[in-house]
Design an enzyme around this catalytic site. Sequence first.
Site, short mmCIF file in Angstrom:
data_model
loop_
_atom_site.label_atom_id
_atom_site.label_comp_id
_atom_site.label_asym_id
_atom_site.label_seq_id
_atom_site.Cartn_x
_atom_site.Cartn_y
_atom_site.Cartn_z
N SER A 20 43.56 37.76 38.10
CA SER A 20 43.08 38.21 39.41
C SER A 20 41.59 38.51 39.32
CB SER A 20 43.81 39.50 39.82
OG SER A 20 43.21 40.12 40.94
N TYR A 31 47.76 47.60 38.57
CA TYR A 31 47.47 46.21 38.90
C TYR A 31 46.21 45.74 38.16
CZ TYR A 31 47.09 41.97 41.72
OH TYR A 31 47.03 40.66 42.14
#
Length: 252
Positions: A142, A155
């Site tokens: 990401s 995350y």
Amino acid sequence: MQEILDTFRKDLYAGQKVLVSGATSGIGLAIAQGFAGMGAEVVATGTSQAKLDKIRNDPALSGIRFEHLDVRDRAAIDKFVPALDSLFVLVNAAGIVKPDNEFNEDAYLEVIDVNMNSAMRLAMAAHPLLKQSKGAIINTASMLSYLADDRVPAYCASKTGIVGLTRALAHKFGPDGIRVNAIAPGYHKTAMTQDLWSVPEYAGKIKHRTALKRWGTVDDLVGTCLFLASPAALYVTGTTLPVDGGYVNGGW
């Protein structure tokens, strides 16, 4: 997506089996569709039975085999993956996020387990089949592998971990002819990011920071995955390729 698929040879993955985790919606589903469009036999997994039941009845997705698999369950993975008999590409796309809740230990550990630990579980289970096929693994990192978001510590940690895991597995599996890479999506319009792209103020700020001045779509990630698994990338391994429209290296 058709314009993207037209870039590649139609039978590029004909006769090859591809496993995509987290593929009942969003990025995972788009990647599954991309490989299926190139002739691959795609097995797509998810945990929501309701989503699986609905998606199996979609005529547009008839070329994809959808199966239930909990990527947190090592025993289930160790049973499921060898039963595929052959495998050329593993795409680890399963992921969750719990904004503002990830400072709670249980939520933190669950996000880490789904986003990072599952990639390791699936990679190890798939190793024997990928060794036979000289195949490839594509992990999902990401932009938050490189940036910080104080609402989602787990995350951020899990996606940063994916970059390191990708490097380590590339060197561990390289002698067996297996390539391991990752993609690092930016802001793409999915259900996970709807709270941002549905609010003009937030959506506009994000669009402005990208070099291309637009949000990404899930289709924007498909071509990158098709390339990374293809003969065109035979000497590419251990890398994480940003697909973020220039967001990370942009400025406000």
